[in-house]
Motif scaffolding. Structure first.
Motif, short mmCIF file in Angstrom:
data_model
loop_
_atom_site.label_atom_id
_atom_site.label_comp_id
_atom_site.label_asym_id
_atom_site.label_seq_id
_atom_site.Cartn_x
_atom_site.Cartn_y
_atom_site.Cartn_z
N ALA A 277 0.86 -1.19 0.00
CA ALA A 277 0.00 0.00 0.00
C ALA A 277 0.89 1.24 0.00
O ALA A 277 1.35 1.68 1.06
CB ALA A 277 -0.92 -0.01 1.22
N ASN A 278 1.14 1.81 -1.16
CA ASN A 278 2.07 2.93 -1.30
C ASN A 278 1.39 4.28 -1.37
O ASN A 278 2.04 5.31 -1.22
CB ASN A 278 2.94 2.72 -2.55
CG ASN A 278 3.84 1.51 -2.43
OD1 ASN A 278 4.44 1.27 -1.39
ND2 ASN A 278 3.94 0.74 -3.51
N THR A 279 0.10 4.30 -1.61
CA THR A 279 -0.63 5.57 -1.72
C THR A 279 -1.75 5.59 -0.70
O THR A 279 -2.14 4.56 -0.13
CB THR A 279 -1.21 5.76 -3.13
OG1 THR A 279 -2.26 4.78 -3.34
CG2 THR A 279 -0.14 5.59 -4.20
N GLU A 280 -2.30 6.77 -0.49
CA GLU A 280 -3.40 6.91 0.45
C GLU A 280 -4.62 6.11 -0.01
O GLU A 280 -5.30 5.46 0.80
CB GLU A 280 -3.79 8.39 0.60
CG GLU A 280 -4.85 8.66 1.66
CD GLU A 280 -4.38 8.27 3.06
OE1 GLU A 280 -5.24 7.87 3.87
OE2 GLU A 280 -3.15 8.36 3.32
N ALA A 281 -4.89 6.14 -1.31
CA ALA A 281 -6.03 5.39 -1.84
C ALA A 281 -5.84 3.89 -1.62
O ALA A 281 -6.80 3.17 -1.30
CB ALA A 281 -6.21 5.70 -3.33
N ALA A 285 -8.11 1.33 0.67
CA ALA A 285 -8.69 0.09 0.15
C ALA A 285 -8.44 -1.07 1.10
O ALA A 285 -9.33 -1.88 1.36
CB ALA A 285 -8.11 -0.21 -1.24
N TYR A 286 -7.22 -1.13 1.66
CA TYR A 286 -6.93 -2.19 2.63
C TYR A 286 -7.74 -2.01 3.91
O TYR A 286 -8.17 -2.99 4.54
CB TYR A 286 -5.43 -2.22 2.94
CG TYR A 286 -4.63 -3.07 1.98
CD1 TYR A 286 -4.87 -4.43 1.85
CD2 TYR A 286 -3.61 -2.51 1.21
CE1 TYR A 286 -4.13 -5.21 0.97
CE2 TYR A 286 -2.88 -3.27 0.32
CZ TYR A 286 -3.14 -4.63 0.20
OH TYR A 286 -2.42 -5.40 -0.66
N GLU A 287 -7.93 -0.77 4.32
CA GLU A 287 -8.73 -0.52 5.52
C GLU A 287 -10.17 -0.98 5.32
O GLU A 287 -10.80 -1.54 6.24
CB GLU A 287 -8.69 0.96 5.87
CG GLU A 287 -7.32 1.41 6.42
CD GLU A 287 -7.22 2.91 6.55
OE1 GLU A 287 -8.18 3.61 6.13
OE2 GLU A 287 -6.18 3.41 7.05
N GLN A 288 -10.70 -0.79 4.12
CA GLN A 288 -12.06 -1.24 3.82
C GLN A 288 -12.13 -2.77 3.86
O GLN A 288 -13.11 -3.34 4.36
CB GLN A 288 -12.50 -0.72 2.46
CG GLN A 288 -12.71 0.78 2.42
CD GLN A 288 -13.02 1.29 1.02
OE1 GLN A 288 -13.24 0.51 0.11
NE2 GLN A 288 -13.04 2.61 0.86
N LEU A 289 -11.11 -3.44 3.36
CA LEU A 289 -11.06 -4.90 3.44
C LEU A 289 -11.03 -5.35 4.91
O LEU A 289 -11.73 -6.29 5.30
CB LEU A 289 -9.83 -5.43 2.70
CG LEU A 289 -9.90 -5.50 1.19
CD1 LEU A 289 -8.54 -5.92 0.63
CD2 LEU A 289 -10.97 -6.49 0.74
N ARG A 290 -10.19 -4.69 5.70
CA ARG A 290 -10.09 -5.04 7.12
C ARG A 290 -11.45 -4.91 7.80
O ARG A 290 -11.88 -5.80 8.55
CB ARG A 290 -9.07 -4.13 7.79
CG ARG A 290 -8.90 -4.36 9.28
CD ARG A 290 -8.18 -3.18 9.91
NE ARG A 290 -8.96 -1.94 9.76
CZ ARG A 290 -8.45 -0.71 9.91
NH1 ARG A 290 -7.16 -0.56 10.19
NH2 ARG A 290 -9.22 0.35 9.76
N ASP A 291 -12.12 -3.81 7.52
CA ASP A 291 -13.42 -3.57 8.16
C ASP A 291 -14.46 -4.57 7.68
O ASP A 291 -15.34 -5.00 8.45
CB ASP A 291 -13.89 -2.14 7.88
CG ASP A 291 -12.96 -1.10 8.51
OD1 ASP A 291 -12.20 -1.47 9.43
OD2 ASP A 291 -12.99 0.06 8.05
N ALA A 292 -14.37 -4.96 6.40
CA ALA A 292 -15.37 -5.88 5.84
C ALA A 292 -15.22 -7.29 6.39
O ALA A 292 -16.21 -7.97 6.67
CB ALA A 292 -15.27 -5.88 4.32
N PHE A 293 -13.97 -7.75 6.58
CA PHE A 293 -13.73 -9.13 7.00
C PHE A 293 -13.61 -9.28 8.51
O PHE A 293 -13.80 -10.37 9.05
CB PHE A 293 -12.48 -9.68 6.32
CG PHE A 293 -12.69 -10.05 4.88
CD1 PHE A 293 -13.17 -11.30 4.53
CD2 PHE A 293 -12.42 -9.14 3.88
CE1 PHE A 293 -13.37 -11.64 3.21
CE2 PHE A 293 -12.62 -9.46 2.54
CZ PHE A 293 -13.10 -10.71 2.19
#
Length: 300
Positions: A277-281, A285-293
């Motif tokens: 994860a090199n950019t804020e976007a 996206a990874y944070e959304q995955l974390r929250d979803a799973f």
């Protein structure tokens, strides 16, 4: 001639096992492959990685190299071959010299590699003087691409250039005879396969490790996969896990010249890699995955 530290080139310790050496080679060959790498000097690094792996993957070569390295040489140190070359002083093999041809991972090796493992004696110990008449023997390492297609490869023998026809599907251990081309008779070329950064050989099958993204593994995808005959499209089923093996029938090594072994397949082993994860976007996206799973995904 400068000493080369092959362990340092691959980033492994001298006591590394075969599996660790192979893993390091795969990672670096993929990183520096000229077809994909944008790094400066990638082609030279790719050649260095191939040379290091060629030296360390074979137990006899590795033992010969370790014997020299134990003298305390460091990268860049000047190494002077003993009279007659290393081949006549316990290094390399007095029974076989090795010729690399056919592109791929073979070819383009340094003077250090050639001096250590031999290139010009072809079946006789260097510095041994005149030999009685008889056939000379050599190992010819050919690329998997040449084995797949068949064709002609060019080799150098005692300051002569020879074109050698390599039959399609030839197996390791089979011999090509070149009449009258040895030092005192015919030249017998025993075939072996050169290391390849993308494929391993298992009988007539070839194995390719395919890196895929987590979303490709979870959702399924169609991706381009290299084969010896050129890239093909492969469908990855949804919910695939790391280590899953998919089969491309008929994409392995072809029928051998004797007709005794049928064509092989290509086995594609999935390797799931998480992009950085090199950019804020990308971080979002990874944070959304974390929250979803959530935290229960391991138990699932």
């Amino acid at each position: 001639m400068q000493f080369k530290d092959y362990y340092e080139t691959l980033g492994v310790e001298p006591g590394a096992g075969d599996a660790e050496i192979k893993t390091a080679y795969r990672r670096l060959a993929r990183k520096y492959h000229p077809d994909v790498s944008k790094e400066a000097g990638a082609e030279e690094k790719f050649k260095a990685v191939n040379e290091a792996y060629e030296a360390l993957r074979d137990p006899q070569k590795r033992a010969a190299y370790d014997q020299l390295r134990a003298r305390g040489y460091r990268p860049g140190d000047d190494v002077q071959p003993p009279p007659g070359g290393f081949g006549g002083n316990g290094y390399g093999s007095p029974d076989f010299e090795e010729i690399f041809a056919g592109g791929g991972a073979g070819g383009g090796f340094s003077d250090f590699f050639e001096s250590l493992f031999g290139r010009g004696g072809f079946g006789q110990q260097r510095g041994a003087g005149p030999q009685p008449r008889g056939d000379s023997r050599a190992k010819l390492a050919v690329s998997l691409e040449t084995v797949y297609e068949g064709g002609t490869v060019r080799i150098s023998v005692n300051n002569r250039t020879l074109d050698v026809r390599v039959p399609k599907g030839i197996r390791p251990g089979q011999v090509i005879r070149l009449a009258g081309q040895g030092a005192h008779g015919d030249l017998l070329l025993e075939i072996e396969y050169a290391a390849n950064p993308q494929f391993e050989v298992d009988g007539r099958n070839v194995i390719h490790v395919l890196p895929i993204a987590p979303w490709e593994a979870a959702l399924g995808a169609t991706v381009s996969v290299p084969t010896l005959g050129g890239p093909v499209e492969l469908k990855i089923p949804a919910n695939s896990e790391a280590g899953r093996k998919l089969r491309l029938r008929g994409r392995g090594l072809p029928n051998d010249p004797t007709g005794r072994q049928p064509p092989g397949d290509q086995i594609v082993e999935l390797e799931v890699l998480a992009p950085r994860a090199n950019t804020e976007a990308e971080r979002e996206a990874y944070e959304q995955l974390r929250d979803a799973f959530g935290d229960d995904w391991r138990r699932a």
